[in-house]
Design an enzyme around this catalytic site. Structure first.
Site, PDB file in Angstrom:
ATOM      1  CG  HIS A   1      -8.691  -2.262  20.285  1.00 43.14           C
ATOM      2  ND1 HIS A   1      -9.988  -2.245  19.859  1.00 43.14           N
ATOM      3  CD2 HIS A   1      -7.798  -1.424  19.381  1.00 43.14           C
ATOM      4  CE1 HIS A   1     -10.198  -1.555  18.767  1.00 43.14           C
ATOM      5  NE2 HIS A   1      -8.947  -0.967  18.366  1.00 43.14           N
TER       6      HIS A   1
ATOM      7  CB  THR B   1       8.613 -10.028   7.646  1.00 46.35           C
ATOM      8  OG1 THR B   1       8.707 -11.165   6.684  1.00 46.35           O
ATOM      9  CG2 THR B   1       8.884  -8.634   6.710  1.00 46.35           C
TER      10      THR B   1
ATOM     11  CB  THR C   1       4.017   2.056  13.149  1.00 44.41           C
ATOM     12  OG1 THR C   1       2.539   2.409  13.609  1.00 44.41           O
ATOM     13  CG2 THR C   1       4.725   1.067  14.018  1.00 44.41           C
TER      14      THR C   1
ATOM     15  CE1 TYR D   1       3.136  -3.623  11.725  1.00 38.40           C
ATOM     16  CE2 TYR D   1       1.976  -2.123  13.236  1.00 38.40           C
ATOM     17  CZ  TYR D   1       2.685  -2.253  12.145  1.00 38.40           C
ATOM     18  OH  TYR D   1       3.250  -1.377  11.374  1.00 38.40           O
TER      19      TYR D   1
ATOM     20  CB  ALA E   1       6.512  -4.440   7.612  1.00 41.13           C
TER      21      ALA E   1
ATOM     22  CE1 TYR F   1     -18.931  -9.791  10.458  1.00 41.23           C
ATOM     23  CE2 TYR F   1     -19.983 -11.712   9.413  1.00 41.23           C
ATOM     24  CZ  TYR F   1     -20.008 -10.415  10.271  1.00 41.23           C
ATOM     25  OH  TYR F   1     -21.491 -10.058  10.321  1.00 41.23           O
TER      26      TYR F   1
ATOM     27  CE  LYS G   1       7.126  -1.163  11.176  1.00 43.64           C
ATOM     28  NZ  LYS G   1       7.763  -1.350   9.782  1.00 43.64           N
TER      29      LYS G   1
ATOM     30  CG  PHE H   1      -1.519   1.144   1.582  1.00 50.32           C
ATOM     31  CD1 PHE H   1      -2.042   2.092   0.660  1.00 50.32           C
ATOM     32  CD2 PHE H   1      -1.569   1.552   2.829  1.00 50.32           C
ATOM     33  CE1 PHE H   1      -2.856   3.329   1.182  1.00 50.32           C
ATOM     34  CE2 PHE H   1      -2.210   2.886   3.600  1.00 50.32           C
ATOM     35  CZ  PHE H   1      -2.663   3.659   2.475  1.00 50.32           C
TER      36      PHE H   1
HETATM   37  P1  NAD Z   1       1.401  -3.599   3.251  1.00 52.64           P
HETATM   38  O1  NAD Z   1       1.087  -4.727   4.118  1.00 52.64           O
HETATM   39  O2  NAD Z   1       0.358  -2.972   2.320  1.00 52.64           O
HETATM   40  O3  NAD Z   1       2.586  -3.699   2.297  1.00 52.64           O
HETATM   41  C1  NAD Z   1       3.624  -4.523   2.731  1.00 52.64           C
HETATM   42  C2  NAD Z   1       4.723  -5.110   1.622  1.00 52.64           C
HETATM   43  O4  NAD Z   1       5.732  -5.616   1.992  1.00 52.64           O
HETATM   44  C3  NAD Z   1       3.997  -5.810   0.534  1.00 52.64           C
HETATM   45  O5  NAD Z   1       4.091  -5.596  -0.671  1.00 52.64           O
HETATM   46  C4  NAD Z   1       4.507  -7.370   1.087  1.00 52.64           C
HETATM   47  O6  NAD Z   1       4.558  -8.170  -0.261  1.00 52.64           O
HETATM   48  C5  NAD Z   1       5.987  -6.748   1.348  1.00 52.64           C
HETATM   49  N1  NAD Z   1       6.691  -7.668   1.954  1.00 52.64           N
HETATM   50  C6  NAD Z   1       6.176  -8.323   3.447  1.00 52.64           C
HETATM   51  N2  NAD Z   1       7.053  -9.052   3.701  1.00 52.64           N
HETATM   52  C7  NAD Z   1       8.033  -9.135   2.763  1.00 52.64           C
HETATM   53  C8  NAD Z   1       9.300  -9.955   2.834  1.00 52.64           C
HETATM   54  N3  NAD Z   1       9.525 -10.888   3.777  1.00 52.64           N
HETATM   55  N4  NAD Z   1      10.290  -9.685   1.747  1.00 52.64           N
HETATM   56  C9  NAD Z   1      10.010  -8.747   1.018  1.00 52.64           C
HETATM   57  N5  NAD Z   1       8.765  -8.107   0.772  1.00 52.64           N
HETATM   58  C10 NAD Z   1       7.795  -8.239   1.913  1.00 52.64           C
HETATM   59  O7  NAD Z   1       1.807  -2.537   4.479  1.00 52.64           O
HETATM   60  P2  NAD Z   1       1.858  -0.911   4.327  1.00 52.64           P
HETATM   61  O8  NAD Z   1       0.613  -0.611   5.152  1.00 52.64           O
HETATM   62  O9  NAD Z   1       2.309  -0.345   2.909  1.00 52.64           O
HETATM   63  O10 NAD Z   1       3.014  -0.758   5.211  1.00 52.64           O
HETATM   64  C11 NAD Z   1       4.348  -0.154   4.810  1.00 52.64           C
HETATM   65  C12 NAD Z   1       5.344   0.140   6.020  1.00 52.64           C
HETATM   66  O11 NAD Z   1       4.772   1.229   6.754  1.00 52.64           O
HETATM   67  C13 NAD Z   1       5.283  -1.163   6.972  1.00 52.64           C
HETATM   68  O12 NAD Z   1       6.586  -1.103   7.367  1.00 52.64           O
HETATM   69  C14 NAD Z   1       4.405  -0.600   8.038  1.00 52.64           C
HETATM   70  O13 NAD Z   1       4.819  -1.228   9.466  1.00 52.64           O
HETATM   71  C15 NAD Z   1       4.505   0.864   8.125  1.00 52.64           C
HETATM   72  N6  NAD Z   1       3.253   1.474   8.421  1.00 52.64           N
HETATM   73  C16 NAD Z   1       2.197   1.351   8.008  1.00 52.64           C
HETATM   74  C17 NAD Z   1       0.909   2.249   8.571  1.00 52.64           C
HETATM   75  C18 NAD Z   1      -0.307   2.082   7.913  1.00 52.64           C
HETATM   76  O14 NAD Z   1      -1.407   2.860   8.332  1.00 52.64           O
HETATM   77  N7  NAD Z   1      -0.805   1.331   6.712  1.00 52.64           N
HETATM   78  C19 NAD Z   1       1.246   3.175   9.476  1.00 52.64           C
HETATM   79  C20 NAD Z   1       2.449   3.254  10.097  1.00 52.64           C
HETATM   80  C21 NAD Z   1       3.690   2.633   9.536  1.00 52.64           C
HETATM   81  O1  TDX Z   2     -12.947  -4.708  10.856  1.00 53.52           O
HETATM   82  C1  TDX Z   2     -12.291  -3.865  11.571  1.00 53.52           C
HETATM   83  N1  TDX Z   2     -12.865  -3.005  12.645  1.00 53.52           N
HETATM   84  C2  TDX Z   2     -12.504  -2.358  13.526  1.00 53.52           C
HETATM   85  O2  TDX Z   2     -13.315  -1.734  14.647  1.00 53.52           O
HETATM   86  C3  TDX Z   2     -10.923  -3.301  11.651  1.00 53.52           C
HETATM   87  C4  TDX Z   2     -10.031  -4.130  10.444  1.00 53.52           C
HETATM   88  C5  TDX Z   2     -10.483  -2.354  12.436  1.00 53.52           C
HETATM   89  N2  TDX Z   2     -11.040  -2.009  13.386  1.00 53.52           N
HETATM   90  C6  TDX Z   2     -10.402  -1.053  14.262  1.00 53.52           C
HETATM   91  C7  TDX Z   2      -9.254  -1.217  15.014  1.00 53.52           C
HETATM   92  C8  TDX Z   2      -8.551  -0.051  15.084  1.00 53.52           C
HETATM   93  O3  TDX Z   2      -8.772   0.707  16.301  1.00 53.52           O
HETATM   94  O4  TDX Z   2     -10.086   0.178  13.490  1.00 53.52           O
HETATM   95  C9  TDX Z   2      -8.808   0.736  13.817  1.00 53.52           C
HETATM   96  C10 TDX Z   2      -7.877   0.673  12.918  1.00 53.52           C
HETATM   97  O5  TDX Z   2      -7.519  -0.529  12.680  1.00 53.52           O
HETATM   98  P1  TDX Z   2      -6.512  -1.324  11.330  1.00 53.52           P
HETATM   99  O6  TDX Z   2      -6.870  -0.424  10.161  1.00 53.52           O
HETATM  100  O7  TDX Z   2      -6.409  -2.562  11.633  1.00 53.52           O
HETATM  101  O8  TDX Z   2      -5.324  -0.370  11.850  1.00 53.52           O
HETATM  102  P2  TDX Z   2      -4.427  -0.367  13.150  1.00 53.52           P
HETATM  103  O9  TDX Z   2      -4.464  -1.588  13.887  1.00 53.52           O
HETATM  104  O10 TDX Z   2      -4.540   1.053  13.713  1.00 53.52           O
HETATM  105  O11 TDX Z   2      -2.840  -0.276  12.568  1.00 53.52           O
HETATM  106  C11 TDX Z   2      -2.690   0.697  11.176  1.00 53.52           C
HETATM  107  O12 TDX Z   2      -2.131   1.735  11.770  1.00 53.52           O
HETATM  108  C12 TDX Z   2      -0.823   1.809  12.086  1.00 53.52           C
HETATM  109  C13 TDX Z   2      -1.773  -0.384  10.250  1.00 53.52           C
HETATM  110  O13 TDX Z   2      -2.426  -1.597   9.894  1.00 53.52           O
HETATM  111  C14 TDX Z   2      -0.489  -0.708  10.914  1.00 53.52           C
HETATM  112  O14 TDX Z   2       0.478  -1.072   9.759  1.00 53.52           O
HETATM  113  C15 TDX Z   2       0.237   0.812  11.203  1.00 53.52           C
HETATM  114  O15 TDX Z   2       1.541   0.596  11.818  1.00 53.52           O
END
Ligand code: NAD
Ligand code: TDX
Length: 352
Positions: free
Chosen positions: A290, A103, A132, A157, A86, A347, A161, A14
């Site tokens: 949570h 990972t 994060t 998780y 990750a 679910y 990190k 993403f």
């Molecule tokens: P994501 O799960 O959408 O994407 C992770 C990517 O890493 C995928 O393309 C996956 O194939 C790749 N990957 C996983 N394991 C691997 C491995 N062993 N070798 C090579 N590639 C691998 O995650 P995201 O939401 O895009 O998050 C990206 C980074 O940002 C992560 O480090 C996450 O901890 C951090 N982050 C995400 C959020 C968020 O809200 N999504 C917030 C804070 C920090």
């Molecule tokens: O079905 C759901 N219902 C619900 O109430 C899901 C999937 C989540 N939730 C709640 C849990 C959290 O309070 O919504 C909030 C957000 O949940 P997620 O989208 O799973 O995110 P969160 O757990 O906060 O973590 C995200 O932000 C920080 C990313 O997945 C992480 O990678 C990042 O580090």
């Protein structure tokens, strides 16, 4: 600055894919090499736009495989690394923490070892580690995370990190590697994998499926539009100070129920046949451990690097909903595959 040649780990996920779009769209004189294992969350379709572009290259690679990392990358011509790869989903880390330790901790360790080698060979300019705000644990009603907040991760998780953040720090102090870590809040936007709150709610609305809200829905997250996040990472890579950390957020706290209501309102407007979508809301079991509230204080990146977000929540959440409406084949393919099994069993468990 010399021509930038950036290695992006996790660039098919993403945020990583949004970062590739940002970098290649905003700069002509730059090359990007994505390395990605293509796990369930990685998707080459996210990068379709750059297929055949001479500035872009993709290498399939598992960062937990040390010999693969070194054989494929030790002679690569890059001068910057942006490390996104990750396991990223908190719920999955509760079901099965092992992949997260492998990972997020070991994979990051091997990337640091690779960076150390590249640095000694040809002077790597920067290693940017994407982390994060969850490493700081949970907040009560008041206050916000600063770069000085002590670490207190609560999920497998966030603990994995946190471990990687500490390794990154150690490589600066021990080996002088030019590292920087960013800690950001919850992202949302295009290419968000459907397991996460915002895309899950949009897609369940479109399919007339229940909208599962954990616990009371009062937990608070600080939502950051992914395009703002990617611009901030680019800024930190150019101007950030080595060995330091920067928090990234836009002072945009919302509780989960407010987010779900907002999505329902937008869907009522854009998908009137399902209105009122809020009738689909279903309160389910809470997530174990949570975290109640996250909130980022972004003063450091604002004051020291002059960062300002470009997008307002109201426009960015609407853009996000529109993206999912306009990119049906992208998510239909995901929902028709393995992911669906995960979602249905998750679910069922939440309702029991
Ligand atoms: P994501 O799960 O959408 O994407 C992770 C990517 O890493 C995928 O393309 C996956 O194939 C790749 N990957 C996983 N394991 C691997 C491995 N062993 N070798 C090579 N590639 C691998 O995650 P995201 O939401 O895009 O998050 C990206 C980074 O940002 C992560 O480090 C996450 O901890 C951090 N982050 C995400 C959020 C968020 O809200 N999504 C917030 C804070 C920090
Ligand atoms: O079905 C759901 N219902 C619900 O109430 C899901 C999937 C989540 N939730 C709640 C849990 C959290 O309070 O919504 C909030 C957000 O949940 P997620 O989208 O799973 O995110 P969160 O757990 O906060 O973590 C995200 O932000 C920080 C990313 O997945 C992480 O990678 C990042 O580090």
């Amino acid at each position: 600055m010399k021509q930038r040649k950036i290695l992006v780990t996790g660039g098919a996920g993403f945020i990583g894919s949004n970062f590739v779009h940002t970098i290649l769209e905003e700069n002509q004189d730059v090359t990007v090499t994505v390395v990605d294992k293509l796990t369930y969350a990685g998707n080459l379709k996210n990068l379709d736009k750059w297929k055949g572009d001479p500035r872009f290259e993709f290498i399939k690679l598992d960062i937990t495989d040390k010999s693969e990392v070194f054989s494929k990358l030790q002679n690569i011509e890059v001068n910057e690394i942006a490390h996104f790869a990750a396991e990223s989903h908190v719920d999955r880390s509760i079901l099965g923490p092992e992949e997260f330790v492998k990972t997020n901790l070991m994979g990051s360790f091997y990337m640091l070892e690779l960076a150390r080698k590249l640095y000694s060979q040809n002077g790597l300019r920067v290693f940017l580690h994407v982390s994060t705000d969850e490493v700081f644990g949970s907040l009560g009603e008041d206050g916000a995370f600063t770069e000085k907040t002590p670490y207190a991760p609560n999920s497998p998780y966030s603990a994995s990190k946190a471990g990687s953040d500490h390794l990154v720090r150690a490589y600066f102090h021990t080996y002088g590697l030019p590292v920087i870590t960013t800690n950001c809040s919850n992202n949302y936007g295009p290419f968000h994998f459907p397991e996460k709150l915002i895309p899950l709610m949009i897609l369940n609305c479109l399919q007339g499926k229940p909208l599962p809200v954990y616990g009371t829905g009062e937990n608070i997250r600080d939502w950051l539009f992914v395009k703002d996040h990617c611009l901030a990472i680019d800024l930190v890579m150019r101007d950030g100070k080595f060995g330091e950390t920067y928090n990234i957020g836009t002072r945009n706290e919302k509780n989960n129920l407010d987010i779900v209501h907002k999505i329902c309102e937008l869907m009522d407007e854009k998908n009137p046949k399902g209105a009122p979508h809020k009738k689909l809301i279903q309160f389910v079991k809470d997530r174990p451990g949570h975290d109640f509230r996250y909130a980022i204080d972004p003063s450091k990146i604002e004051n020291e690097l002059g960062w300002k977000p470009k997008y307002k929540f109201e426009e960015a959440i609407e853009q996000t909903v529109d993206w999912f409406l306009e990119n049906r084949s992208w998510w239909e393919e995901i929902l028709s595959g393995e992911y669906n099994k995960y979602y249905e069993s998750q679910y069922k468990e939440l309702k029991s």
